[in-house]
Design a protein around this motif. Sequence first.
Motif, short mmCIF file in Angstrom:
data_model
loop_
_atom_site.label_atom_id
_atom_site.label_comp_id
_atom_site.label_asym_id
_atom_site.label_seq_id
_atom_site.Cartn_x
_atom_site.Cartn_y
_atom_site.Cartn_z
N LEU A 78 1.64 -9.55 -27.08
CA LEU A 78 2.68 -8.70 -26.49
C LEU A 78 2.69 -8.75 -24.95
O LEU A 78 3.03 -7.75 -24.31
CB LEU A 78 2.55 -7.25 -26.96
CG LEU A 78 2.70 -7.00 -28.46
CD1 LEU A 78 2.54 -5.52 -28.77
CD2 LEU A 78 4.05 -7.48 -28.96
N ALA A 79 2.32 -9.90 -24.40
CA ALA A 79 2.32 -10.03 -22.94
C ALA A 79 3.74 -9.89 -22.40
O ALA A 79 4.69 -10.36 -23.00
CB ALA A 79 1.74 -11.39 -22.55
N ARG A 80 3.83 -9.22 -21.26
CA ARG A 80 5.15 -9.09 -20.60
C ARG A 80 5.57 -10.46 -20.07
O ARG A 80 4.73 -11.30 -19.81
CB ARG A 80 5.05 -8.16 -19.39
CG ARG A 80 4.54 -6.81 -19.69
CD ARG A 80 4.62 -5.94 -18.44
NE ARG A 80 5.02 -4.62 -18.85
CZ ARG A 80 6.26 -4.23 -19.04
NH1 ARG A 80 7.25 -5.06 -18.81
NH2 ARG A 80 6.54 -3.02 -19.46
N PRO A 81 6.86 -10.64 -19.84
CA PRO A 81 7.29 -11.89 -19.20
C PRO A 81 6.57 -12.07 -17.86
O PRO A 81 6.50 -11.13 -17.07
CB PRO A 81 8.79 -11.66 -18.98
CG PRO A 81 9.18 -10.69 -20.04
CD PRO A 81 7.99 -9.80 -20.23
N ASN A 82 5.98 -13.25 -17.65
CA ASN A 82 5.28 -13.51 -16.40
C ASN A 82 5.35 -15.00 -16.10
O ASN A 82 6.12 -15.73 -16.73
CB ASN A 82 3.83 -13.02 -16.48
CG ASN A 82 3.08 -13.65 -17.65
OD1 ASN A 82 3.34 -14.80 -18.04
ND2 ASN A 82 2.16 -12.91 -18.23
N ASP A 83 4.52 -15.47 -15.18
CA ASP A 83 4.60 -16.88 -14.78
C ASP A 83 4.30 -17.82 -15.93
O ASP A 83 4.86 -18.90 -16.03
CB ASP A 83 3.59 -17.16 -13.65
CG ASP A 83 3.98 -16.40 -12.40
OD1 ASP A 83 5.11 -15.87 -12.40
OD2 ASP A 83 3.17 -16.30 -11.47
N VAL A 84 3.35 -17.42 -16.77
CA VAL A 84 2.96 -18.29 -17.88
C VAL A 84 3.91 -18.11 -19.06
O VAL A 84 4.47 -19.06 -19.59
CB VAL A 84 1.51 -18.00 -18.31
CG1 VAL A 84 1.08 -19.00 -19.38
CG2 VAL A 84 0.58 -18.03 -17.10
N TYR A 85 4.08 -16.86 -19.45
CA TYR A 85 4.97 -16.56 -20.56
C TYR A 85 6.31 -16.09 -19.99
O TYR A 85 6.49 -14.91 -19.69
CB TYR A 85 4.35 -15.48 -21.44
CG TYR A 85 3.03 -15.90 -22.04
CD1 TYR A 85 2.99 -16.67 -23.19
CD2 TYR A 85 1.83 -15.55 -21.42
CE1 TYR A 85 1.78 -17.09 -23.73
CE2 TYR A 85 0.62 -15.96 -21.95
CZ TYR A 85 0.61 -16.73 -23.11
OH TYR A 85 -0.58 -17.14 -23.64
N LEU A 86 7.22 -17.06 -19.84
CA LEU A 86 8.47 -16.76 -19.12
C LEU A 86 9.25 -15.63 -19.77
O LEU A 86 9.88 -14.82 -19.11
CB LEU A 86 9.32 -18.02 -19.05
CG LEU A 86 8.71 -19.16 -18.25
CD1 LEU A 86 9.61 -20.38 -18.29
CD2 LEU A 86 8.44 -18.72 -16.82
N MET A 87 9.23 -15.60 -21.10
CA MET A 87 9.95 -14.54 -21.80
C MET A 87 8.99 -13.66 -22.59
O MET A 87 9.35 -13.07 -23.60
CB MET A 87 11.00 -15.14 -22.74
CG MET A 87 12.10 -15.87 -22.01
SD MET A 87 13.36 -16.44 -23.14
CE MET A 87 14.53 -17.17 -21.98
N GLY A 88 7.75 -13.61 -22.13
CA GLY A 88 6.77 -12.78 -22.81
C GLY A 88 6.18 -13.47 -24.02
O GLY A 88 6.48 -14.63 -24.31
N ALA A 89 5.31 -12.73 -24.70
CA ALA A 89 4.65 -13.28 -25.89
C ALA A 89 4.79 -12.30 -27.04
O ALA A 89 4.98 -11.11 -26.82
CB ALA A 89 3.18 -13.54 -25.59
N ASP A 90 4.71 -12.83 -28.25
CA ASP A 90 4.85 -11.94 -29.40
C ASP A 90 3.51 -11.33 -29.79
O ASP A 90 2.51 -11.48 -29.08
CB ASP A 90 5.53 -12.67 -30.58
CG ASP A 90 4.65 -13.76 -31.17
OD1 ASP A 90 3.49 -13.89 -30.73
OD2 ASP A 90 5.13 -14.47 -32.06
N MET A 91 3.52 -10.65 -30.95
CA MET A 91 2.33 -9.91 -31.35
C MET A 91 1.11 -10.83 -31.45
O MET A 91 -0.01 -10.44 -31.13
CB MET A 91 2.63 -9.25 -32.69
CG MET A 91 1.69 -8.18 -33.11
SD MET A 91 0.49 -8.78 -34.27
CE MET A 91 1.47 -8.98 -35.75
#
Lengths: 531, 315, 292
Positions: free
Chosen positions: C63-76
């Motif tokens: 559940l990572a927020r959108p950031n540099d690595v996860y452009l649109m966030g991450a799921d569960m």
Amino acid sequence: MAGWLARMALVCGLMVSAIAGVAHAQKQGGVLRVTHRDNPPSASIHEEATISTDMPFMAVFNNLVIFDPDSEQNRPDRILPDLATSWHLSDGDRKLTFQLRDGVRWHDGKPFSSADVKCTWDMVTGRMDGKMRKNPRKSWWFNVKDVTTNGAREVTFHLNEPQPSLLVMLAGGFSPVYPCHVPGNLMRTHPIGTGPFKFAEFKQNESIKLVRNPDYWKPGKPYLEGIEYTIIPSRATAMLALVSGKFDLTLTGELSSENAKEIQAQVPQMQCIVQPSNTQGNLLVNRDKPPFDDPRLRRALGLAIDRKAFSEILSRGLNKIGGAMLAPPEGLWGWSPEFMETVPGYGGDVEKSREEGRKIMRELGYGPDKMMPLKVTTRNVASYRDSSVILIDHLKSVYIQGELEVLDSSVWYARLLRKDYAVGMNVQGTGIDDPDVQFFENYTCGSERNYTAYCNPELEKLYRQQSMMTDFEARRKVVWEIDRKLQEDGARPVIYQSQGATCWWPHVKGLKLAVNSIYNHWRFDDVWLDR
Amino acid sequence: MLTYIIRRLLLMVVTLFGVSVVIFLLLRIVPGNIADILFDSAGLIDPAEKAKIVADLGLDLPLPQQYAQWIGGLFRGDLGFSYVSEKPVLDEIAPRIPITARLAALALFFSIVAGVPLGVISAVRQNSGLDYGLRVLSLSGLSMPSFWLGLLILMFCVHFFGTIPIYDRAPETFWAWFAMLAIPAAAVGFRSSALIMRLTRSSMLEVLGQDFVRTARSKGLSEANVTYNHALRNAVLPVITTIGIETAFLFGGLIVTETVFNIPGVARFLVEAIRWRDYPMVQNLVLFIAIIVVTVNLIVDLIYMVVDPRIRYSE
Amino acid sequence: MSTTVSTDGPITPSAMSDLWYMIRRYPLGVAGAIIMSLFVLAAIFADYLAPLDPFSTNARASLARPNDVYLMGADMMGRDVFSRLIHGARISLAVALGATLIGSGVGAAVGLACGYIGGWFDLIVQRVTEVMQALPLLVMALVITASLGPSLRNTIIAIAIPLIPTVARVIRSNVLSLREMPYVEAAKATGMSEFRIAVIHVMPNTLAPLIVLATAQLGSTILTEASLSFLGLGVPEPYPSWGRMLSESAAEYVRTAPWLVIFPGLVISLVVFGSNLLGDALRDALDPRQRG
């Protein structure tokens, strides 16, 4: 003068009610509204093995004995009378005799008697035919030879061997006493019991309604006017409905810890408990069919699994790690942390285990350029799918390229029965934290729930040996050893023990849950609403 | 005309017969039956118990015999018993029909009320900015998954109103029903309204280009008069057809919307029944849906015929 | 989708020729074409475009927020939403193309056969298509996926089958009118065999309405797949299907992780929107009678 009298009367009245308030804080009335996740397959608890049936219908019935609701943990030494008033053992602990309560009536007005108890256990032990469509817990009662009555108020269970766990099984939510005179299909659609609530209505995929039983044998109880379950299959919708105040309580264990966190972020006063849900994720490995008839491969498979990562992803690290028995402190019978360290695959260093796994795989002729293809089979149910996705990801670390095969629920058990799979991801629950329940349901030769048909004569002896032991500490030692052997053999490698959350508004009072079972505390005769 | 109606009715019977055969067979080629599902909840299969259930429900009979039992029962008004609830199918389906019917009617009402005027405006102002805006809006209506729209609405409601329109008990008054169903109906109807708007627009454009409209204009009638009295009346015909087509499509939207908003109507119930392999429920529900679709199509054609006598019905 | 598509009108070569003319004539259509090209490119080059492995789980990124690595966030499960969306284009494209091609192909063949063979064959096929059209698309697809079981292939089949009757009907009526055309009559007079006439003269001329119809169906196949997956019956895990990404488990985290609901929904809507724009423009260009 009149005014003074009136004031005195008022003061006295206040004092009386204040005193009464201390003694009887419980308020009568109100309907408890509960969210439900799916349509219960039927209303007949004896024929089902799911919380979907157990939670809503437990309040319709009584057991012979029941776990003490004031004990946070379901324990063999904390069992209280329910329909039985007392019990004693005789004949070298091979006879368990119950004295039954007087003056109890079924919801249809007929009197309750010892014949009903005999009827119920003749039915679930399989000696009486025709009442049930299916009998999922027949394996529990393997040791019950016969049930006899002596007059209307006494009933005796005759056992082959002494079995301390029998009383524990009788105390669980899955062991209600059924009326002898009501036909089976009525028990599935319109159950009759002796419990605090009467069945009122069961609309498929919509709702279940119970109403207060005014003639309940516990005087003054229950407090609630009724209980209504509304079936909301979408967990997201159910959460929204709870938060918006349309419901008081959620189906137990159905929410994840993340869900509970989200709910409490919106409504800080919401009461949420996260606790073991008595379900575990485990692997079904088809040991009769190549390639998994090779124990080395089974071992490599086991070494690839990072149990901690499963727990982190599925529950933010709340899922417990253990063997077949629920881990302490909630569980009574699980390994101590020190003991667990000594079990292969449970040590902390995953990389080391995986390196060992890769070594085995290289010996078998696989490597980074030659991955072993493997079909992982699972049910089309969210919790199963999620676990399988993680499993496949972990298998890559030992050169296994997994592919997921998702089966409809209708096909899943038929495939298991035919042994038509290589590796299956399985999630399953057990009603009671008890070694007899666990071993005889899931690991003994010939039990229907023993999906992998793991059959080890040496362990069979140990199952029976521990079953007869009365000394708790000594029995636990044997249970630990059995559990270790099961994991070493890869009988059904346990990956995690799930946690589930239950939430309710603070105006719901008197709700008492146990830490080691979600199935046994839904009588609702102590629950009241402070609205 | 009478012969036409009789012919259509006969064809309807043939179609429905076909539907019954198709659904009957489709269900039975499914691997696994109700017995497997019943055991699913118990977490095991006991072959002896399973065989007994299969025999009790008559699932071991030859297919033609099973089919004859179903259809024979239908003619006697006996729809059989649900495998799951063990209650008569009619008792299970009947109370759910009005709920779905109300939702569908409201959705259709919304979609006409929004779709027709916007379509007219868009046509009258062809190629204006407004037209483009409305066309893009209607296309986006056709592009959004209706369950996504439903989810967004739910979130919005909880966020701003602290409550959500989910069905927890049957409303008693008309307005209570309206309040309960308005938002789900809007979620389903959005797509239909977009479709109706597009169709109104294109048929309006076609009519506006035709001779009699030009004549009306040349006679000096006001533009509004021309639009509403001449063009719209003629453009309404294709819209009626769309409504006919939409009945079938609306149902798809109803399935997901009833799921999202937890409305205990027939659409959601069908999904559950399919999941449970509850053959008597699925068979009768699907046949019921087919009857509705076929009947609506017939009615639409008849309306067409009455409204527009130019159409001949010899085929 | 509405399928009231008319039947005649061969492809006009001029409509295909001038790109600039196209952009001015069909601005929305060109926008649609761009969206669809991006979609197809994402599907083809997903392996290069996706920054992360769409299947790789990661406990720390849950559940990572959108950031540099996860452009649109991450799921569960800590899988990258952006990478899954890109790979999901493959699934959506496979479903959309597969179902549309099978549906239109079979439908066209059946329609041609009906128009040509006529008689009893035509009558029976007509009744069968009526039977299929008496059932809503999603209901048909639901029953078929339930029968076949959840998999990518079965989802494609389940969505393709309900498309057949619509296509068959349009092609059939098209063929019937083409048969009356003077050049077909002329070919007949020269003694050309019926089969050759069908292949040489009739089939090419049914292509335009077929393309229009197929493009119009693209969007609805994507939507149907999404609905099926939402109901838990479509393309199963671990395939990153857009509909599946948007299903139940995503909706639960709407407050803590709204990106799980918003991005897949947006992408589905955008692609269907693009295919609708393109479909409209194609209809205008290839089938002028339907121009609106």
